[in-house]
Write a protein that holds these residues in place. Sequence first.
Motif, mmCIF file in Angstrom:
data_model
loop_
_atom_site.group_PDB
_atom_site.id
_atom_site.type_symbol
_atom_site.label_atom_id
_atom_site.label_comp_id
_atom_site.label_asym_id
_atom_site.label_seq_id
_atom_site.Cartn_x
_atom_site.Cartn_y
_atom_site.Cartn_z
ATOM 1 N N GLU A 33 -90.319 73.642 -7.899
ATOM 2 C CA GLU A 33 -90.274 74.529 -6.744
ATOM 3 C C GLU A 33 -91.611 74.456 -6.014
ATOM 4 O O GLU A 33 -92.659 74.615 -6.619
ATOM 5 C CB GLU A 33 -89.972 75.962 -7.177
ATOM 6 N N THR A 78 -85.727 84.303 -6.724
ATOM 7 C CA THR A 78 -85.268 84.536 -8.093
ATOM 8 C C THR A 78 -84.211 83.490 -8.438
ATOM 9 O O THR A 78 -83.690 82.784 -7.567
ATOM 10 C CB THR A 78 -84.650 85.934 -8.238
ATOM 11 N N GLU A 79 -83.869 83.424 -9.697
ATOM 12 C CA GLU A 79 -82.821 82.495 -10.132
ATOM 13 C C GLU A 79 -81.504 82.815 -9.431
ATOM 14 O O GLU A 79 -80.771 81.914 -9.017
ATOM 15 C CB GLU A 79 -82.679 82.613 -11.650
ATOM 16 N N TRP A 82 -81.663 81.475 -5.890
ATOM 17 C CA TRP A 82 -81.474 80.022 -5.881
ATOM 18 C C TRP A 82 -80.010 79.671 -6.122
ATOM 19 O O TRP A 82 -79.469 78.757 -5.507
ATOM 20 C CB TRP A 82 -82.356 79.337 -6.917
ATOM 21 N N ASP A 83 -79.369 80.388 -7.063
ATOM 22 C CA ASP A 83 -77.956 80.115 -7.355
ATOM 23 C C ASP A 83 -77.095 80.309 -6.105
ATOM 24 O O ASP A 83 -76.125 79.584 -5.893
ATOM 25 C CB ASP A 83 -77.441 81.015 -8.470
ATOM 26 N N ARG A 113 -86.549 73.512 -3.663
ATOM 27 C CA ARG A 113 -86.256 73.410 -5.094
ATOM 28 C C ARG A 113 -85.523 72.107 -5.361
ATOM 29 O O ARG A 113 -84.441 71.870 -4.822
ATOM 30 C CB ARG A 113 -85.397 74.567 -5.576
#
Length: 142
Positions: A33, A78-79, A82-83, A113
């Motif tokens: 990232e 945050t994850e 990104w998801d 990313r």
Amino acid sequence: MALDFYDDSNALASISSGEIRESMNATVGSISETKIYIRNDDTGTYYTNISVAINQDTGTFGASGFSIKLYYGSRQPTEAEWDAAPVNTAISIPDIGILTAGDNTTFHPFWIRAFCPAGFSLSQLRTDISFVCTFQDHVVVP
């Protein structure tokens, strides 16, 4: 001058004609990232309808699983964020400057990313990925 890309230091050294290099572990898989900025270098111009995209193969490089995502904002996503970000999709950047003034002081941050899946083959390595920035430029009327 025009819109230009800068590294995370906000230094006046542009990276537009250079490279962003990332090392990825293809054996176990890895994620990289990187925060990049876009800025106007010309007070006589303002920009609207700004969009940044990655110039790459469609989707996730075929069946390889390698992918790149973009996310606008100063905070690292945050994850979950990104998801929710789709692969290989352009992001919008707010207008830079207004009719009466070009803004050459604001750095607009966005994140890149890159995901390299485990077992990624070196024969699938890509070195020709680039940014595509589209916009409408306008002359400032003082």
